[in-house]
Motif scaffolding. Sequence first.
Motif, PDB file in Angstrom:
ATOM      1  N   GLU A 276      59.116  15.273  47.840  1.00 22.94           N
ATOM      2  CA  GLU A 276      59.947  16.276  47.168  1.00 22.94           C
ATOM      3  C   GLU A 276      60.855  17.034  48.133  1.00 22.94           C
ATOM      4  OE1 GLU A 276      57.821  19.542  45.449  1.00 22.94           O
ATOM      5  OE2 GLU A 276      56.229  19.468  46.962  1.00 22.94           O
ATOM      6  N   HIS A 277      60.563  16.964  49.439  1.00 21.55           N
ATOM      7  CA  HIS A 277      61.400  17.629  50.443  1.00 21.55           C
ATOM      8  C   HIS A 277      62.839  17.127  50.395  1.00 21.55           C
ATOM      9  CE1 HIS A 277      62.627  19.341  54.279  1.00 21.55           C
ATOM     10  NE2 HIS A 277      63.024  18.139  54.652  1.00 21.55           N
ATOM     11  N   TYR A 278      63.022  15.867  49.948  1.00 28.69           N
ATOM     12  CA  TYR A 278      64.349  15.258  49.960  1.00 28.69           C
ATOM     13  C   TYR A 278      65.024  15.272  48.587  1.00 28.69           C
ATOM     14  CZ  TYR A 278      62.722  13.405  54.433  1.00 28.69           C
ATOM     15  OH  TYR A 278      62.246  13.282  55.710  1.00 28.69           O
ATOM     16  N   THR A 296      67.985  -9.457  55.039  1.00 35.02           N
ATOM     17  CA  THR A 296      68.150  -8.053  54.661  1.00 35.02           C
ATOM     18  C   THR A 296      68.856  -7.953  53.316  1.00 35.02           C
ATOM     19  OG1 THR A 296      68.239  -7.352  56.971  1.00 35.02           O
ATOM     20  CG2 THR A 296      69.114  -5.826  55.340  1.00 35.02           C
ATOM     21  N   TYR A 297      68.304  -7.153  52.415  1.00 31.76           N
ATOM     22  CA  TYR A 297      68.852  -6.989  51.079  1.00 31.76           C
ATOM     23  C   TYR A 297      69.170  -5.519  50.845  1.00 31.76           C
ATOM     24  CZ  TYR A 297      67.019 -11.690  50.341  1.00 31.76           C
ATOM     25  OH  TYR A 297      66.757 -13.033  50.446  1.00 31.76           O
ATOM     26  N   THR A 298      70.218  -5.277  50.053  1.00 34.54           N
ATOM     27  CA  THR A 298      70.685  -3.913  49.792  1.00 34.54           C
ATOM     28  C   THR A 298      70.342  -3.498  48.367  1.00 34.54           C
ATOM     29  OG1 THR A 298      72.501  -4.187  51.351  1.00 34.54           O
ATOM     30  CG2 THR A 298      72.688  -2.378  49.780  1.00 34.54           C
ATOM     31  N   LEU A 299      69.855  -2.265  48.213  1.00 32.40           N
ATOM     32  CA  LEU A 299      69.528  -1.689  46.911  1.00 32.40           C
ATOM     33  C   LEU A 299      70.381  -0.449  46.678  1.00 32.40           C
ATOM     34  CD1 LEU A 299      65.640  -1.807  47.270  1.00 32.40           C
ATOM     35  CD2 LEU A 299      67.020  -3.367  45.882  1.00 32.40           C
ATOM     36  N   THR A 300      70.629  -0.142  45.412  1.00 30.92           N
ATOM     37  CA  THR A 300      71.392   1.054  45.045  1.00 30.92           C
ATOM     38  C   THR A 300      70.598   1.865  44.030  1.00 30.92           C
ATOM     39  OG1 THR A 300      73.485  -0.114  45.391  1.00 30.92           O
ATOM     40  CG2 THR A 300      73.564   1.906  44.099  1.00 30.92           C
ATOM     41  N   ILE A 301      70.522   3.177  44.237  1.00 29.73           N
ATOM     42  CA  ILE A 301      69.806   4.050  43.294  1.00 29.73           C
ATOM     43  C   ILE A 301      70.579   4.104  41.976  1.00 29.73           C
ATOM     44  CG2 ILE A 301      69.052   6.403  42.810  1.00 29.73           C
ATOM     45  CD1 ILE A 301      68.483   6.779  45.730  1.00 29.73           C
ATOM     46  N   LYS A 302      69.899   3.755  40.887  1.00 28.60           N
ATOM     47  CA  LYS A 302      70.503   3.762  39.557  1.00 28.60           C
ATOM     48  C   LYS A 302      70.075   4.976  38.744  1.00 28.60           C
ATOM     49  CE  LYS A 302      71.010   0.896  35.391  1.00 28.60           C
ATOM     50  NZ  LYS A 302      70.570  -0.356  34.724  1.00 28.60           N
ATOM     51  N   LYS A 303      68.851   5.450  38.970  1.00 26.65           N
ATOM     52  CA  LYS A 303      68.346   6.576  38.182  1.00 26.65           C
ATOM     53  C   LYS A 303      67.398   7.407  39.039  1.00 26.65           C
ATOM     54  CE  LYS A 303      66.144   7.715  33.747  1.00 26.65           C
ATOM     55  NZ  LYS A 303      65.556   7.175  32.505  1.00 26.65           N
ATOM     56  N   VAL A 304      67.501   8.741  38.920  1.00 25.10           N
ATOM     57  CA  VAL A 304      66.626   9.665  39.652  1.00 25.10           C
ATOM     58  C   VAL A 304      65.773  10.418  38.633  1.00 25.10           C
ATOM     59  CG1 VAL A 304      66.500  11.631  41.209  1.00 25.10           C
ATOM     60  CG2 VAL A 304      68.304   9.927  41.519  1.00 25.10           C
ATOM     61  N   TYR A 305      64.446  10.337  38.776  1.00 26.98           N
ATOM     62  CA  TYR A 305      63.520  11.085  37.920  1.00 26.98           C
ATOM     63  C   TYR A 305      63.196  12.397  38.645  1.00 26.98           C
ATOM     64  CZ  TYR A 305      62.900   6.511  35.735  1.00 26.98           C
ATOM     65  OH  TYR A 305      63.110   5.298  35.114  1.00 26.98           O
ATOM     66  N   THR A 306      63.717  13.503  38.141  1.00 24.40           N
ATOM     67  CA  THR A 306      63.594  14.784  38.845  1.00 24.40           C
ATOM     68  C   THR A 306      62.230  15.446  38.671  1.00 24.40           C
ATOM     69  OG1 THR A 306      64.598  15.891  36.926  1.00 24.40           O
ATOM     70  CG2 THR A 306      66.059  15.230  38.726  1.00 24.40           C
ATOM     71  N   GLN A 307      61.377  14.889  37.811  1.00 30.24           N
ATOM     72  CA  GLN A 307      60.048  15.474  37.639  1.00 30.24           C
ATOM     73  C   GLN A 307      59.205  15.207  38.880  1.00 30.24           C
ATOM     74  OE1 GLN A 307      57.948  14.091  34.205  1.00 30.24           O
ATOM     75  NE2 GLN A 307      56.147  15.335  34.576  1.00 30.24           N
ATOM     76  N   VAL A 308      58.630  16.259  39.441  1.00 27.15           N
ATOM     77  CA  VAL A 308      57.826  16.144  40.657  1.00 27.15           C
ATOM     78  C   VAL A 308      56.344  16.131  40.287  1.00 27.15           C
ATOM     79  CG1 VAL A 308      57.218  17.224  42.846  1.00 27.15           C
ATOM     80  CG2 VAL A 308      59.580  17.299  42.034  1.00 27.15           C
ATOM     81  N   THR A 309      55.622  15.117  40.787  1.00 28.15           N
ATOM     82  CA  THR A 309      54.191  14.997  40.544  1.00 28.15           C
ATOM     83  C   THR A 309      53.480  14.787  41.877  1.00 28.15           C
ATOM     84  OG1 THR A 309      54.622  13.973  38.383  1.00 28.15           O
ATOM     85  CG2 THR A 309      52.413  13.732  39.285  1.00 28.15           C
ATOM     86  N   GLN A 314      60.317  10.121  41.673  1.00 26.17           N
ATOM     87  CA  GLN A 314      60.603   8.683  41.634  1.00 26.17           C
ATOM     88  C   GLN A 314      62.086   8.412  41.434  1.00 26.17           C
ATOM     89  OE1 GLN A 314      58.007   7.348  38.431  1.00 26.17           O
ATOM     90  NE2 GLN A 314      56.426   6.763  39.901  1.00 26.17           N
ATOM     91  N   VAL A 315      62.511   7.249  41.916  1.00 24.95           N
ATOM     92  CA  VAL A 315      63.865   6.755  41.675  1.00 24.95           C
ATOM     93  C   VAL A 315      63.777   5.276  41.314  1.00 24.95           C
ATOM     94  CG1 VAL A 315      64.944   8.399  43.262  1.00 24.95           C
ATOM     95  CG2 VAL A 315      64.273   6.140  44.105  1.00 24.95           C
ATOM     96  N   ASP A 316      64.750   4.811  40.518  1.00 29.09           N
ATOM     97  CA  ASP A 316      64.883   3.388  40.215  1.00 29.09           C
ATOM     98  C   ASP A 316      66.066   2.838  40.994  1.00 29.09           C
ATOM     99  OD1 ASP A 316      62.731   3.256  38.562  1.00 29.09           O
ATOM    100  OD2 ASP A 316      63.862   3.381  36.686  1.00 29.09           O
ATOM    101  N   MET A 317      65.847   1.708  41.666  1.00 31.74           N
ATOM    102  CA  MET A 317      66.879   1.080  42.471  1.00 31.74           C
ATOM    103  C   MET A 317      67.101  -0.353  41.989  1.00 31.74           C
ATOM    104  SD  MET A 317      65.577   2.430  46.225  1.00 31.74           S
ATOM    105  CE  MET A 317      67.198   2.360  46.991  1.00 31.74           C
ATOM    106  N   VAL A 318      68.353  -0.809  42.020  1.00 38.62           N
ATOM    107  CA  VAL A 318      68.693  -2.167  41.604  1.00 38.62           C
ATOM    108  C   VAL A 318      69.334  -2.899  42.774  1.00 38.62           C
ATOM    109  CG1 VAL A 318      68.965  -1.562  39.174  1.00 38.62           C
ATOM    110  CG2 VAL A 318      70.930  -1.392  40.706  1.00 38.62           C
ATOM    111  N   PHE A 319      69.274  -4.219  42.715  1.00 35.80           N
ATOM    112  CA  PHE A 319      69.847  -5.027  43.776  1.00 35.80           C
ATOM    113  C   PHE A 319      71.367  -4.994  43.690  1.00 35.80           C
ATOM    114  CE2 PHE A 319      65.570  -6.615  43.463  1.00 35.80           C
ATOM    115  CZ  PHE A 319      65.229  -6.876  44.783  1.00 35.80           C
ATOM    116  N   GLU A 320      72.002  -4.804  44.847  1.00 30.73           N
ATOM    117  CA  GLU A 320      73.456  -4.725  44.873  1.00 30.73           C
ATOM    118  C   GLU A 320      74.087  -6.099  44.700  1.00 30.73           C
ATOM    119  OE1 GLU A 320      75.977  -3.540  48.486  1.00 30.73           O
ATOM    120  OE2 GLU A 320      75.727  -1.662  47.370  1.00 30.73           O
ATOM    121  N   LYS A 321      73.459  -7.115  45.270  1.00 28.56           N
ATOM    122  CA  LYS A 321      73.993  -8.480  45.151  1.00 28.56           C
ATOM    123  C   LYS A 321      72.873  -9.422  44.738  1.00 28.56           C
ATOM    124  CE  LYS A 321      77.793  -7.741  48.422  1.00 28.56           C
ATOM    125  NZ  LYS A 321      78.408  -8.152  49.704  1.00 28.56           N
TER     126      LYS A 321
END
Length: 417
Positions: A276-278, A296-309, A314-321
């Motif tokens: 949660e610090h970040y 090496t593979y690149t991911l991009t953040i698609k969704k940020v879940y702001t609820q802290v537990t 949590q965040v959801d990341m998808v493959f860029e290529k």
Amino acid sequence: MDIPIEKKKYTTKKIVMYTGIIALIALIIFVILSSSGGSKLNVQKERISIYTVKEGIFQENIPVNGVVLPITTIYLDALEGGRVEEKLAEDGAILKKGDPILRLSNTDLELSLVNQETSVYNLLTQMQISQNAARQNTINRQNQFTDVENSLIEAKRVYDMNEKLYKKGVIARQDYESSLNDFNYQNERMKLSKQVLAQDSLAVKQELSQANSSYARTQSALELMRKKVADLVVRAPVDGQLTSLDAEIGQSINKGERLGQLDVLSGFKIRAEIDEHYITRIHVGQNGTFTFNAETYTLTIKKVYTQVTNGRFQVDMVFEKEVPEEIRRGQTLQIRLALSQEKKALLVAKGGFFQETGGNWIFKLSEDGSSAYKADISLGSQNTEYYEVIKGLKPGDQVITSSYDNYGEIQELILKE
């Protein structure tokens, strides 16, 4: 003549005393220097890690763990409650859209469908009877209209003939007026018959419209009931893999109860947990990288879940290529998540020294490499491999990056081969 004997200035006793005093002073000085932290320690080079400070491309990042998940997960809930009669697919099966998974039974629902169908058939029968009666009524009124119309034609013929005869004086005035009255009477009957026929036609149309509307509503209710009964067979809503199926034959399922899930296999996403610090520094569109099978593979953040537990979000990341072919659902990946853009900076490798110094100082080697002494430094951002050096070091400086746990208050290390 007596020669005076000079008294010796330094006797053996004094020499011994002075020597003891000097030794005592030296010991005191040694103890003071030792207690003030100015001591030295011999260290074998093979037991420490030495790094040469250099300039390079630096990007602040943090390590996070991510779990491989399907790109989309569809939850299977029971649309209608019932008893499990048959399992038509097992957990892990690959299904096409519409494939049956479970068959439930619900006697009350099936009985309601029968009653609804009976109501529709009864209503349809009543409509047919009403329509037949309306048609017969219309026919009768049309027949009556035809009789009135025929009577009007005959009355007009007699009136026209009597009018000519009366003018010629052939018939009496009474006969002429009698035919006139009859013609007027039949004419009024015709007007009334037309009104009755028009109103009857309008009433028939309204009745037919109301009957059709009632039938349509009942038919719609019947179709809805049929759909509810059809929902007793749980089917795959999309193509995918059936997972977490939790139902056994004979089990009673409540309406809305979770039965399992269907994973869409068209792709994968990565769900990562971050401290949660970040949370204020994470946003959609940030990139992360990971290594898999030496690639090496690149991911991009698609969704940020702001609820802290438990101090994490949590965040959801998808493959860029491209996506690794061997990757599987549930696999854990080590991801380097970038927090800044790349820049040129002075770098020092990460190591155990930071736990002891907090990045405020470091052991720096002398030019000949025979010793290392404390040097004040200032560190900035960090990533998984390096610290960014703000001040205190320059390119080419050699520093000890291994742990300082055994050095205590030592000020200088004597390096031995």
